[in-house]
Write an enzyme that holds these catalytic residues in place. Structure first.
Site, PDB file in Angstrom:
ATOM      1  N   LYS A 104       0.841  -1.202   0.000  1.00  0.00           N
ATOM      2  CA  LYS A 104       0.000   0.000   0.000  1.00  0.00           C
ATOM      3  C   LYS A 104       0.882   1.260   0.000  1.00  0.00           C
ATOM      4  CE  LYS A 104      -0.123  -0.464   4.994  1.00  0.00           C
ATOM      5  NZ  LYS A 104      -0.847  -1.051   6.118  1.00  0.00           N
TER       6      LYS A 104
ATOM      7  N   ARG B 265     -10.068   0.371  15.740  1.00  0.00           N
ATOM      8  CA  ARG B 265      -9.997   1.313  14.634  1.00  0.00           C
ATOM      9  C   ARG B 265     -10.975   0.841  13.565  1.00  0.00           C
ATOM     10  NH1 ARG B 265      -4.306   1.696  11.474  1.00  0.00           N
ATOM     11  NH2 ARG B 265      -4.962  -0.429  11.027  1.00  0.00           N
TER      12      ARG B 265
ATOM     13  N   TYR C 115      17.607  29.110   8.959  1.00  0.00           N
ATOM     14  CA  TYR C 115      16.408  29.848   9.361  1.00  0.00           C
ATOM     15  C   TYR C 115      16.262  29.903  10.873  1.00  0.00           C
ATOM     16  CZ  TYR C 115      14.535  29.950   4.594  1.00  0.00           C
ATOM     17  OH  TYR C 115      14.336  30.188   3.259  1.00  0.00           O
TER      18      TYR C 115
ATOM     19  N   MET D 196      13.430  24.120   2.578  1.00  0.00           N
ATOM     20  CA  MET D 196      12.686  23.385   1.549  1.00  0.00           C
ATOM     21  C   MET D 196      13.635  22.622   0.624  1.00  0.00           C
ATOM     22  SD  MET D 196       9.989  24.873  -1.237  1.00  0.00           S
ATOM     23  CE  MET D 196       8.906  25.579  -0.016  1.00  0.00           C
TER      24      MET D 196
HETATM   25  C1  LIG Z   1      -0.050  -2.049   6.663  1.00  0.00           C
HETATM   26  C2  LIG Z   1      -0.644  -3.274   7.226  1.00  0.00           C
HETATM   27  C3  LIG Z   1       0.172  -4.396   7.460  1.00  0.00           C
HETATM   28  C4  LIG Z   1       1.660  -4.371   7.341  1.00  0.00           C
HETATM   29  O1  LIG Z   1       2.163  -3.765   8.513  1.00  0.00           O
HETATM   30  P1  LIG Z   1       3.716  -3.582   8.825  1.00  0.00           P
HETATM   31  O2  LIG Z   1       3.740  -2.990  10.178  1.00  0.00           O
HETATM   32  O3  LIG Z   1       4.243  -2.640   7.796  1.00  0.00           O
HETATM   33  O4  LIG Z   1       4.330  -4.925   8.738  1.00  0.00           O
HETATM   34  C5  LIG Z   1      -0.461  -5.557   7.878  1.00  0.00           C
HETATM   35  N1  LIG Z   1      -1.797  -5.606   8.073  1.00  0.00           N
HETATM   36  C6  LIG Z   1      -2.604  -4.532   7.877  1.00  0.00           C
HETATM   37  C7  LIG Z   1      -4.063  -4.639   8.118  1.00  0.00           C
HETATM   38  C8  LIG Z   1      -2.047  -3.329   7.476  1.00  0.00           C
HETATM   39  O5  LIG Z   1      -2.834  -2.264   7.301  1.00  0.00           O
END
Ligand SMILES: *Cc1c(COP(=O)(O)O)cnc(C)c1O
Length: 357
Positions: free
Chosen positions: A35, A131, A253, A301
């Site tokens: 993802k 969640r 800065y 930046m």
């Molecule tokens: C992103 C995600 C993972 C992978 O998690 P990591 O901590 O990057 O290994 C596994 N399960 C779900 C539901 C996730 O959203």
């Protein structure tokens, strides 16, 4: 000569890490999390490299799954947040994507679409992260309903809220709820562990594991035993300017960093416009031609400034690594009050990337 700031993605390290995850997972199937543009490493090149080594690819949303199918990926693809609307349900069937269902309204969306249900559906159980997910008591009936409707592979799944801390109490509560639920389920398989669950050996044995961050070589802790995870992303540049400043003068800065001694400051053409965190404190490690030197002054930046007083060999053109093979991204993240995940996923498109096989 162009600006020397680049991102190198090492696909053989990615494949190596996936093999390591596979071996840590015992016989479990590996659903690799890609993802958010493969955690900022490039969705398509990384998925192509991983496809040979893993059993499926997990993305958050349908759009990411469609991108993978359009690129010719044929492995199972899991949509971690499931469908948002009827258009998503259509996309699931058109592109053969497997949803995770986290709430009853999603199952209704699937049922009302009129088409056959996907052949693989994951059901998310809220064991304590609070969640997403069905309450444990809703899960047996949900799975029974999916089986009755002909879904051939139903996977019960849950997610750890604090897998990085092996002594976290929330994990005990999660595992307790999971263990008392598991025998009541008609699921075909189960999945619990993310990277932290695998590395800390927290999760119960399941048919599927879901590693993400460890594939990119940025896990919170090293693995037990001889296996090592290699950083996949190297974010690098070169010194563009050097100056000597007397003690008492400030750099950058807001004048945040003030020289306590006559100092040499290297300026590097990389900044928050490239994804280097503006929250990085003075002292954040920067790799300068083989030595670690402290960041000195606010991140701009387009530039950062580094105290190279103790690195006399440093000159214009000296190689710099912001993070990667010589400097773990998590060390930079800690100095910037964040986590490696965030730094990796928010790289910008300005910096050219090269994928090395
Ligand atoms: C992103 C995600 C993972 C992978 O998690 P990591 O901590 O990057 O290994 C596994 N399960 C779900 C539901 C996730 O959203």
């Amino acid at each position: 000569m162009p600006r020397p700031t680049t991102i190198e993605i090492n696909l053989s390290a990615l494949r190596n890490n996936a093999m390591v995850a596979r071996s840590v997972a015992g016989g479990a199937k590996v659903m690799a999390a890609v993802k958010a543009n493969a955690y900022g490493h490039g969705l398509i090149p990384c998925s192509r490299a991983l496809e040979e080594v893993v059993d499926g690819l997990a993305v958050a949303i349908c759009e990411e799954g469609i991108t993978l199918r359009e690129a010719g990926v044929t492995k199972p693809i899991l949509i971690l947040e499931g469908p948002f609307d009827a258009g998503d349900v259509q996309a699931l069937s058109e592109h053969n994507l497997a949803p995770v269902l986290h709430a009853p309204h999603q199952l209704e969306l699937l049922e009302h679409a009129g088409a056959a249900l996907p052949s693989q559906v994951w059901v998310k159980v809220d064991t304590g992260m609070h969640r997403l997910g069905y309450a444990p008591e809703e899960v047996p009936a949900t799975i029974a309903r999916l089986k009755k409707r002909g879904v051939s592979h139903v996977v019960a799944t849950s997610h750890l809220a604090d897998g990085e801390d092996p002594s976290a109490e929330v994990t005990d509560r999660q595992l307790l709820r999971w263990r008392s639920l598991a025998p009541q389920l008609e699921a075909d398989a189960a999945s619990f562990a993310n990277s932290a669950g695998l590395i800390n050996a927290l999760a119960p044995e399941c048919e599927w594991v879901r590693p993400g961050i460890m594939l990119y070589g940025a896990a919170h802790a090293p693995l037990a035993g001889d296996s090592t995870l290699e950083p996949v992303m190297t974010f690098q540049s070169q010194v563009m300017a050097l100056r000597s400043i007397p003690s008492g003068e400030s750099v950058g800065y807001g004048g945040r960093w003030v020289a306590a001694r006559p100092s040499r400051i290297a300026t590097v053409p990389v900044g928050y416009g490239d994804g280097y965190p503006r929250s990085a404190r003075d002292g954040t490690p920067v790799w300068v031609g083989g030595e670690i030197c402290p960041l000195a002054g606010r991140v701009s930046m387009d530039m950062i400034t580094v105290d190279v007083t103790d690195c006399p060999g440093c000159e214009v053109g000296t190689p710099i690594e912001l993070w990667g093979r010589h400097l773990p991204v998590n060390e930079v993240a800690t100095a910037a009050d964040t986590i490696g995940y965030e730094l990796l996923t928010r790289m910008t498109d300005r910096t050219p990337r090269a994928w090395r096989t």
